[in-house]
Scaffold this motif. Structure first.
Motif, PDB file in Angstrom:
ATOM      1  N   SER A 277       0.829  -1.201   0.000  1.00 24.73           N
ATOM      2  CA  SER A 277       0.000   0.000   0.000  1.00 24.73           C
ATOM      3  C   SER A 277       0.866   1.255   0.000  1.00 24.73           C
ATOM      4  CB  SER A 277      -0.913   0.003   1.227  1.00 24.73           C
ATOM      5  OG  SER A 277      -1.591   1.238   1.356  1.00 24.73           O
ATOM      6  N   LEU A 278       0.346   2.311  -0.594  1.00 24.45           N
ATOM      7  CA  LEU A 278       1.018   3.610  -0.569  1.00 24.45           C
ATOM      8  C   LEU A 278       0.444   4.530   0.497  1.00 24.45           C
ATOM      9  CD1 LEU A 278       1.248   4.305  -4.407  1.00 24.45           C
ATOM     10  CD2 LEU A 278       3.156   3.892  -2.874  1.00 24.45           C
ATOM     11  N   ARG A 279      -0.504   4.035   1.274  1.00 21.53           N
ATOM     12  CA  ARG A 279      -1.244   4.935   2.175  1.00 21.53           C
ATOM     13  C   ARG A 279      -1.154   4.505   3.639  1.00 21.53           C
ATOM     14  NH1 ARG A 279      -4.668   7.522  -1.894  1.00 21.53           N
ATOM     15  NH2 ARG A 279      -4.577   6.224  -3.735  1.00 21.53           N
TER      16      ARG A 279
ATOM     17  N   LEU B  95       4.759   0.709  -7.982  1.00 26.66           N
ATOM     18  CA  LEU B  95       5.268   1.801  -7.151  1.00 26.66           C
ATOM     19  C   LEU B  95       5.071   1.500  -5.666  1.00 26.66           C
ATOM     20  CD1 LEU B  95       6.571   4.609  -7.220  1.00 26.66           C
ATOM     21  CD2 LEU B  95       4.275   5.590  -7.293  1.00 26.66           C
ATOM     22  N   ALA B  96       3.991   0.828  -5.301  1.00 21.08           N
ATOM     23  CA  ALA B  96       3.756   0.504  -3.894  1.00 21.08           C
ATOM     24  C   ALA B  96       4.797  -0.481  -3.387  1.00 21.08           C
ATOM     25  CB  ALA B  96       2.352  -0.068  -3.713  1.00 21.08           C
TER      26      ALA B  96
ATOM     27  N   ALA C 187       7.994   1.467  -2.887  1.00 22.99           N
ATOM     28  CA  ALA C 187       7.911   2.361  -1.730  1.00 22.99           C
ATOM     29  C   ALA C 187       8.090   1.610  -0.423  1.00 22.99           C
ATOM     30  CB  ALA C 187       6.572   3.092  -1.734  1.00 22.99           C
TER      31      ALA C 187
ATOM     32  N   VAL D 250       6.481   9.308  -3.086  1.00 20.90           N
ATOM     33  CA  VAL D 250       5.112   8.798  -3.097  1.00 20.90           C
ATOM     34  C   VAL D 250       4.145   9.724  -2.366  1.00 20.90           C
ATOM     35  CG1 VAL D 250       5.884   6.415  -3.275  1.00 20.90           C
ATOM     36  CG2 VAL D 250       5.437   7.375  -1.023  1.00 20.90           C
ATOM     37  N   SER D 251       4.658  10.586  -1.482  1.00 18.67           N
ATOM     38  CA  SER D 251       3.762  11.513  -0.790  1.00 18.67           C
ATOM     39  C   SER D 251       3.362  12.687  -1.669  1.00 18.67           C
ATOM     40  CB  SER D 251       4.422  12.032   0.494  1.00 18.67           C
ATOM     41  OG  SER D 251       5.576  12.798   0.194  1.00 18.67           O
TER      42      SER D 251
ATOM     43  N   PHE E 124       1.108   5.906  -9.291  1.00 20.75           N
ATOM     44  CA  PHE E 124       0.518   6.013  -7.954  1.00 20.75           C
ATOM     45  C   PHE E 124      -0.942   5.555  -7.985  1.00 20.75           C
ATOM     46  CE2 PHE E 124      -1.555   7.952  -4.404  1.00 20.75           C
ATOM     47  CZ  PHE E 124      -0.598   8.062  -3.406  1.00 20.75           C
TER      48      PHE E 124
ATOM     49  N   ASP F 257      -2.307   1.210  -5.883  1.00 16.99           N
ATOM     50  CA  ASP F 257      -3.006   0.916  -4.634  1.00 16.99           C
ATOM     51  C   ASP F 257      -4.510   1.084  -4.794  1.00 16.99           C
ATOM     52  OD1 ASP F 257      -3.139   0.112  -2.057  1.00 16.99           O
ATOM     53  OD2 ASP F 257      -2.459   1.974  -1.161  1.00 16.99           O
TER      54      ASP F 257
END
Length: 607
Positions: A255-257, A544-545, A548, A572-573, A584, A588
Motif C-alpha cells: 500500500s502507498l497509504r 510503485l507501492a 515504496a 510517493v507523498s 501512484f 493501490d
C-alpha cells in the motif's frame, strides 16, 4: 441464469494418491455478471476454470454439476465440447504466447475461430478479424505480425479478440494480466469491461492478484485449498472481509497509504493429505478446537457468506509485516555511477523499421547498503539499464562505472572478472533454476565457477540459505527445484545471488510471478541481506507501492528518461510527474476501502 455450478469436486489421480483440487464449489453467473475468483497457487481456482471449459486432463475426475443455460456440461465428450468451447464459453489464458501459434500471423489466428465456429469463408473471416483486433485497440500494422513480434500486452489483446470472435455467453479470463506492468494491465482490463458492457456476456475473472480482481468484479469469491471460503458483493468483501485468509490477502497487497505489507505464514496444505476441518487452521492466529471439524457457513451480510467459526465475531486478523526500512547512510563513493547513458535499438514489424530510444542520457548512483528502485511502465528502459550494468548491453554513449570499473568498452576477460562481484535475481523463479540441479549445487554454482573448494561452496550455500530464511538441512540441500514452492524457489534464487558475496545485486521483477501471500516475506529477505551484507541493491519493478515499501530511493523511468527521482517517502507523498502520478493511481486501488490496521513487524516468519 447462464452458468450454474453446484457442488463441484475435482480430484487428480497421482502416484501419491488422490489430489483433491476442488471441493464442493458453488458458483452462479448470469449475463452481464462479473465474478472474481481469487486465491494463491494451489487454491483450485484454475481447476474450476478448466472444468468450465472442458479442459481437465485425462487423469482428473469431476463430479457435481456445471450447467450452461440448463445444459449439463460436466459429462460432455470432446465432440460436444468442440461445439461449445470458443463459441458459448471462451477463455483468455495466462500468457497469450502459449495460446498463439508462433508461425501464423495474428489476424489469421483470430479469423480461424470464426471459420470454425461461424462457418465464414476465409476472406470474410479475415475482414472480421481485423475489425475485432481494431476493437481491442491493436495497431493495424500489428495485426499482420507474428506473436513473437508483439509485446505481452499486445498479445493479450490478440487473445481477447480471439475469445470474442465466437461471441461467447461466458468468458473466462484466467490470470490474463500476469507478467504485464500495471499500466498495460489496466488498459487490458478496461478493454475487457468495455467488451462485456457492449456484448453482455458473463465474465469469470481468475487471478491471485486481489486488487485487480477487486477492481474488475461485481462479486468476489475467495478460494483456498479447493474451497470457496468467502463470497459476496465485491465492496462488502473488500470493506468487511471476515475469513482470516481473505483478510490476509488484503494485507498482502503493498500500500502507498500507510497500511503495512504483510505475509501469511505457512503454506497451503498438501492436497493429497488435507486435514479434517478447516484447511487454513494451521496458518490461522484464531485457531480453535472446533476448527478440527467442518467450518460453518456464516451469513455476514446481504449475499455475503464466509466459512469460519469466527466469521460472525468481526475478528480482525493481523499478519507479520515488512519491517520499516532503516535508511542507509550513503557511502562516499557509489557502487554504481551512471552518467548520460544512452542506448538505441532498431525495431519494428511488417517491413517497417525504426529506431527506438531505450535510454536517453540516464544518470544513476547506487551506494552500498542502499536499495534503489527503478520504476516505470513496460518499455521505459528499466531492464535495458540493468543489462548495461552487467555489460550485456553496450551503451551508445555515456559512462557507466560499477565497483570503480568503467563497464563501457571493458574487454571481455575483465568484464567476466567484474561479473563475479555482481548478482542478478530473475523474474521467473521457475525458469531461472535448472530443474536437474540440487539446491546446494544451484546456490553454490557461482562459487564453483570462481574456483572455490567443495567445503567453501557448501559453507557459502548454507550461509546464504540461512540469510534468506531457509533451513539448510541435508534434505533441502538435496532437493530439486520441482520439489520447491514458488516462494522457496525465489528464496533459493536469492541465496544463489548472495552466495558469491556480491557488491551489487539487481532484482528484476522478483515478486511479480509469486503469490501475494509470500511477496512480503521475499521483500523482508532482500532487506535483511542488504543490511547484513552492506549490499547495493537495484530493484526493477512496475509496482510503485512495492518499491515504496522496501526502497530508500526511487527512480522513475519513462521513454528512456529519468522523469522523477527522490527518497521513496517523499516521492510517493507528493508525486510531481504525470507518469509517477499515474503509477501512484494504479499501485493501490484498494486503499480507499481497506479497513485493516497495521500489523506486527515481520521477523522470523518465512512463508
Amino acid at each position: 441464469m447462464t452458468l450454474v455450478v453446484r457442488d463441484l469436486h475435482v480430484d487428480y489421480l497421482t502416484d501419491r494418491g488422490d489430489l483433491r483440487a476442488v471441493r464442493g464449489v458453488d458458483l452462479d453467473l448470469a449475463p452481464g455478471d462479473r465474478l472474481g475468483l481469487a486465491g494463491e497457487s494451489g487454491s483450485g481456482k484454475s481447476t474450476v476454470a478448466a472444468a468450465l471449459l472442458g479442459l481437465l486432463p485425462p487423469h482428473a475426475r469431476a463430479r457435481g454439476s456445471v450447467r450452461l443455460d440448463g445444459d449439463e456440461l460436466l459429462d460432455a465428450d470432446e465432440d460436444r465440447w468442440r461445439t461449445i468451447r470458443g463459441r458459448r464459453v471462451a477463455i483468455v489464458p495466462q500468457g497469450a504466447m502459449a495460446g498463439l501459434h508462433p508461425s501464423h500471423r495474428v489476424h489469421d489466428q483470430v479469423a480461424e475461430v470464426m471459420i470454425v465456429h461461424e462457418g465464414l469463408d476465409r476472406a470474410s473471416a479475415r475482414r472480421r478479424a481485423l475489425e475485432l483486433l481494431a476493437e481491442v485497440g491493436l495497431d493495424p500494422r500489428a495485426s499482420r505480425a507474428h506473436p513473437h513480434e508483439l509485446s505481452g500486452g499486445m498479445r493479450q489483446r490478440v487473445a481477447l479478440a480471439a475469445a470474442l470472435a465466437g461471441d461467447p455467453e461466458v468468458l473466462v479470463a484466467d490470470e490474463p494480466t500476469v507478467g504485464l506492468d500495471t499500466a498495460t494491465a489496466d488498459r487490458f482490463l478496461e478493454l475487457v469491461v468495455d467488451a462485456q458492457r457492449e456484448r453482455g456476456f458473463a465474465l469469470l475473472f481468475v487471478s491471485h492478484d486481489l486488487p485487480i480482481v477487486g477492481r474488475l468484479s461485481d462479486r468476489l469469491a475467495i478460494c483456498y485449498s479447493g474451497r470457496i471460503v468467502e463470497q459476496g458483493p465485491t465492496e462488502s468483501v473488500l470493506d468487511g472481509a471476515r475469513h482470516p485468509y481473505a483478510q490476509g490477502l488484503l494485507q498482502a497487497a503493498p500500500s502507498l497509504r500507510g497500511r503495512s505489507w504483510a505475509a501469511i505464514p505457512g503454506r497451503v496444505p498438501d492436497p493429497t493429505e488435507l486435514p479434517d476441518g478447516c484447511t487454513f487452521a494451521s496458518r490461522c492466529p484464531h485457531r480453535r478446537d472446533e476448527c478440527a471439524t467442518t467450518p460453518p457457513v456464516v451469513e455476514v451480510g446481504a449475499a455475503h457468506v464466509a466459512e469460519c467459526v469466527v466469521a460472525d465475531a468481526g475478528v480482525v486478523t493481523s499478519f507479520p509485516s515488512v519491517s520499516p526500512r532503516r535508511h542507509a547512510t550513503a557511502s562516499a563513493e557509489p557502487v554504481v555511477r551512471a552518467r548520460d547513458v544512452a542506448v538505441t535499438f532498431r525495431s519494428g514489424w511488417w517491413r517497417t523499421r525504426r529506431e527506438v530510444r531505450a535510454l536517453a542520457g540516464v544518470d544513476l548512483d547506487v551506494h552500498a547498503g542502499e536499495v534503489v528502485g527503478l520504476v516505470g511502465p513496460s518499455g521505459s528502459g528499466k531492464s535495458t539499464l540493468a543489462r548495461s550494468l552487467f555489460g550485456l548491453q553496450t551503451p551508445g554513449s555515456g559512462s557507466l562505472m560499477v565497483d570503480g570499473t568503467e563497464v563501457v568498452g571493458l574487454p571481455r576477460r575483465r568484464l567476466n572478472v567484474l561479473r563475479h562481484r555482481l548478482s542478478l535475481v530473475h523474474q521467473d523463479p521457475y525458469g531461472s533454476l535448472h530443474p536437474t540441479m540440487s539446491v546446494q549445487a544451484l546456490v553454490a554454482e557461482g562459487c564453483a565457477i570462481r574456483g572455490d573448494s567443495s567445503a567453501e561452496q557448501r559453507a557459502a550455500a548454507c550461509s546464504a540459505l540461512e540469510l534468506v530464511g531457509l533451513d539448510p538441512t541435508e534434505e533441502l540441500l538435496a532437493r530439486r527445484p520441482t520439489r520447491l514452492s514458488g516462494g522457496q524457489r525465489q528464496r533459493v534464487a536469492l541465496a544463489r545471488a548472495l552466495a558469491v558475496d556480491p557488491v551489487l545485486m539487481v532484482l528484476d521483477e522478483p515478486m511479480s510471478m509469486l503469490d501475494a501471500s509470500v511477496r512480503a516475506g521475499i521483500a523482508q529477505s532482500v532487506l535483511d541481506a542488504c543490511e547484513r551484507k552492506d549490499l547495493a541493491v537495484v530493484l526493477i519493478t512496475h509496482d510503485l507501492a512495492e518499491a515504496a515499501a522496501i526502497c530508500d530511493r526511487i527512480v522513475v523511468l519513462d521513454g528512456g528518461l529519468v522523469v522523477e527521482e527522490g527518497p521513496a517517502a517523499e516521492l510517493v507523498s507528493s508525486p510531481a510527474h504525470p507518469t509517477t502520478r499515474r503509477l501512484f493511481e494504479l499501485a493501490d486501488p484498494l486503499a480507499a476501502s481497506d479497513p485493516l490496521p497495521a500489523s506486527e513487524p515481520l521477523t522470523e516468519v518465512r512463508p
